[in-house]
Motif scaffolding. Structure first.
Motif, mmCIF file in Angstrom:
data_model
loop_
_atom_site.group_PDB
_atom_site.id
_atom_site.type_symbol
_atom_site.label_atom_id
_atom_site.label_comp_id
_atom_site.label_asym_id
_atom_site.label_seq_id
_atom_site.Cartn_x
_atom_site.Cartn_y
_atom_site.Cartn_z
ATOM 1 N N ALA A 60 0.841 -1.192 0.000
ATOM 2 C CA ALA A 60 0.000 0.000 0.000
ATOM 3 C C ALA A 60 0.880 1.248 0.000
ATOM 4 O O ALA A 60 1.917 1.286 0.662
ATOM 5 C CB ALA A 60 -0.885 -0.009 1.234
ATOM 6 N N CYS A 61 0.439 2.284 -0.714
ATOM 7 C CA CYS A 61 1.148 3.570 -0.703
ATOM 8 C C CYS A 61 1.179 4.134 0.717
ATOM 9 O O CYS A 61 2.143 4.808 1.108
ATOM 10 C CB CYS A 61 0.457 4.577 -1.618
ATOM 11 N N GLN A 63 1.672 2.765 3.354
ATOM 12 C CA GLN A 63 2.766 2.260 4.197
ATOM 13 C C GLN A 63 3.760 3.407 4.471
ATOM 14 O O GLN A 63 4.325 3.486 5.555
ATOM 15 C CB GLN A 63 3.449 1.108 3.454
ATOM 16 N N ALA A 73 5.786 10.345 4.010
ATOM 17 C CA ALA A 73 6.842 10.505 3.006
ATOM 18 C C ALA A 73 6.475 11.662 2.081
ATOM 19 O O ALA A 73 5.328 11.780 1.641
ATOM 20 C CB ALA A 73 6.992 9.208 2.198
ATOM 21 N N ALA A 74 7.436 12.517 1.803
ATOM 22 C CA ALA A 74 7.261 13.687 0.930
ATOM 23 C C ALA A 74 6.149 14.618 1.423
ATOM 24 O O ALA A 74 5.600 15.399 0.643
ATOM 25 C CB ALA A 74 7.009 13.254 -0.520
ATOM 26 N N LEU A 76 3.247 13.879 2.030
ATOM 27 C CA LEU A 76 2.032 13.519 1.290
ATOM 28 C C LEU A 76 1.328 12.353 1.984
ATOM 29 O O LEU A 76 1.794 11.221 1.912
ATOM 30 C CB LEU A 76 2.420 13.117 -0.143
ATOM 31 N N ARG A 93 5.997 19.026 -3.738
ATOM 32 C CA ARG A 93 6.988 19.591 -2.811
ATOM 33 C C ARG A 93 8.396 19.399 -3.346
ATOM 34 O O ARG A 93 9.342 19.962 -2.824
ATOM 35 C CB ARG A 93 6.918 18.879 -1.465
ATOM 36 N N LYS A 114 5.027 10.318 -11.694
ATOM 37 C CA LYS A 114 5.731 9.545 -10.649
ATOM 38 C C LYS A 114 5.372 8.054 -10.742
ATOM 39 O O LYS A 114 6.211 7.199 -10.474
ATOM 40 C CB LYS A 114 5.356 10.070 -9.259
ATOM 41 N N ALA A 124 12.298 8.944 -7.035
ATOM 42 C CA ALA A 124 12.103 7.628 -7.635
ATOM 43 C C ALA A 124 10.703 7.456 -8.201
ATOM 44 O O ALA A 124 9.772 8.169 -7.834
ATOM 45 C CB ALA A 124 12.357 6.553 -6.571
ATOM 46 N N PRO A 127 5.408 2.880 -6.692
ATOM 47 C CA PRO A 127 5.807 2.897 -5.292
ATOM 48 C C PRO A 127 7.317 2.709 -5.125
ATOM 49 O O PRO A 127 7.902 1.804 -5.713
ATOM 50 C CB PRO A 127 5.030 1.732 -4.684
HETATM 51 C C1 HEC Z 1 8.431 2.610 0.692
HETATM 52 C C2 HEC Z 1 7.853 3.934 0.860
HETATM 53 C C3 HEC Z 1 6.948 4.478 -0.238
HETATM 54 C C4 HEC Z 1 5.915 3.844 -0.889
HETATM 55 C C5 HEC Z 1 5.403 2.416 -0.699
HETATM 56 C C6 HEC Z 1 5.340 4.821 -1.788
HETATM 57 N N1 HEC Z 1 6.020 6.001 -1.702
HETATM 58 FE FE1 HEC Z 1 5.621 7.739 -2.739
HETATM 59 N N2 HEC Z 1 7.272 8.622 -1.910
HETATM 60 C C7 HEC Z 1 8.098 8.052 -0.962
HETATM 61 C C8 HEC Z 1 9.209 8.938 -0.695
HETATM 62 C C9 HEC Z 1 10.340 8.678 0.313
HETATM 63 C C10 HEC Z 1 9.043 10.070 -1.530
HETATM 64 C C11 HEC Z 1 10.000 11.271 -1.709
HETATM 65 C C12 HEC Z 1 11.257 10.847 -2.464
HETATM 66 C C13 HEC Z 1 10.986 10.415 -3.909
HETATM 67 O O1 HEC Z 1 10.166 11.044 -4.604
HETATM 68 O O2 HEC Z 1 11.612 9.450 -4.370
HETATM 69 C C14 HEC Z 1 7.792 9.847 -2.282
HETATM 70 C C15 HEC Z 1 7.245 10.733 -3.199
HETATM 71 C C16 HEC Z 1 5.993 10.592 -3.806
HETATM 72 C C17 HEC Z 1 5.329 11.586 -4.634
HETATM 73 C C18 HEC Z 1 5.863 12.962 -4.994
HETATM 74 C C19 HEC Z 1 5.297 14.002 -4.048
HETATM 75 C C20 HEC Z 1 5.717 15.393 -4.438
HETATM 76 O O3 HEC Z 1 5.260 16.339 -3.732
HETATM 77 O O4 HEC Z 1 6.446 15.575 -5.419
HETATM 78 C C21 HEC Z 1 4.135 11.041 -5.031
HETATM 79 C C22 HEC Z 1 3.088 11.702 -5.909
HETATM 80 C C23 HEC Z 1 4.047 9.715 -4.458
HETATM 81 N N3 HEC Z 1 5.196 9.477 -3.718
HETATM 82 C C24 HEC Z 1 2.986 8.856 -4.640
HETATM 83 C C25 HEC Z 1 2.982 7.517 -4.228
HETATM 84 C C26 HEC Z 1 1.926 6.573 -4.550
HETATM 85 C C27 HEC Z 1 0.658 6.922 -5.299
HETATM 86 C C28 HEC Z 1 2.302 5.367 -4.024
HETATM 87 C C29 HEC Z 1 1.616 4.039 -4.151
HETATM 88 C C30 HEC Z 1 1.327 3.571 -5.511
HETATM 89 C C31 HEC Z 1 3.577 5.572 -3.341
HETATM 90 N N4 HEC Z 1 3.961 6.878 -3.497
HETATM 91 C C32 HEC Z 1 4.264 4.587 -2.625
HETATM 92 C C33 HEC Z 1 7.920 6.819 -0.354
HETATM 93 C C34 HEC Z 1 7.011 5.847 -0.751
#
Ligand code: HEC
Length: 153
Positions: A60-61, A63, A73-74, A76, A93, A114, A124, A127
């Motif tokens: 799950a996001c 998490q 994270a972020a 968000l 951000r 993303k 990155a 997820p």
């Molecule tokens: C293992 C932890 C982890 C998971 C699981 C994860 N994220 Fe993230 N996410 C991060 C982190 C840490 C960052 C900031 C660093 C980066 O962008 O790589 C981020 C950044 C983002 C951003 C950018 C926010 C911005 O303001 O620019 C978005 C959008 C996002 N995630 C959406 C998602 C969605 C939707 C999912 C599920 C499909 C997801 N993430 C799953 C850790 C996670």
């Protein structure tokens, strides 16, 4: 030409996805793949993508993107009470000038960049770390929700 059949399959797949993108919601359900029942509404995406694991083994996001007992994270949080107002019309951000969800414009919505791992992203593909990435069918449904105006529905 051993590559020809797989190229044909991917062309056929694109045609299928394109025709679904133009068409019928009945069929959209058939492409939901690892998240059966996923629909192009915010509540469905929040429940079945952001908050849930799915049949592909994806985590799950929420998490990581949760405000419950941690700093999300972020910055968000994708929990039900936070997700809509954290995404729609909200600036990234991390990437100056980018907006996470632009109603009616999936191609320019940074959330889509993303999730698809476009070359313009900061950080990155999501997820992060855990994978697997979303399928074409899951992305089609998220894109459809945004294209239809990204309502809080
Ligand atoms: C293992 C932890 C982890 C998971 C699981 C994860 N994220 Fe993230 N996410 C991060 C982190 C840490 C960052 C900031 C660093 C980066 O962008 O790589 C981020 C950044 C983002 C951003 C950018 C926010 C911005 O303001 O620019 C978005 C959008 C996002 N995630 C959406 C998602 C969605 C939707 C999912 C599920 C499909 C997801 N993430 C799953 C850790 C996670």
């Amino acid at each position: 030409m051993t590559r020809a059949p797989s190229r044909w399959i991917s062309v056929a797949g694109s045609v299928l996805l394109l025709s679904l993108a133009g068409g019928c919601d009945e069929k959209l359900r058939d492409v939901a793949g690892p998240s059966p029942g996923l629909e192009p509404t915010f509540s469905s995406i929040q429940q079945l993508i952001f908050q849930a694991t799915d049949d592909s083994g994806r985590s799950a996001c929420t998490q990581c993107h949760s405000s419950a007992g941690r700093v999300p994270a972020a910055g968000l949080s994708l929990l039900p009470d936070d997700a809509y107002r954290s995404l729609v019309g909200v600036a990234s951000r991390q990437k100056p000038g980018a907006v996470l969800v632009i109603p009616g414009d999936p191609d320019n919505s940074y959330l889509v960049h993303k999730l698809e791992g476009r070359s313009d992203i900061v950080g990155a593909r999501m997820p992060r770390t855990t994978g697997p990435f979303l399928t074409d069918g899951q992305m089609l449904i998220i894109r459809r929700w945004i294209a239809q105006g990204a309502a809080n529905n």
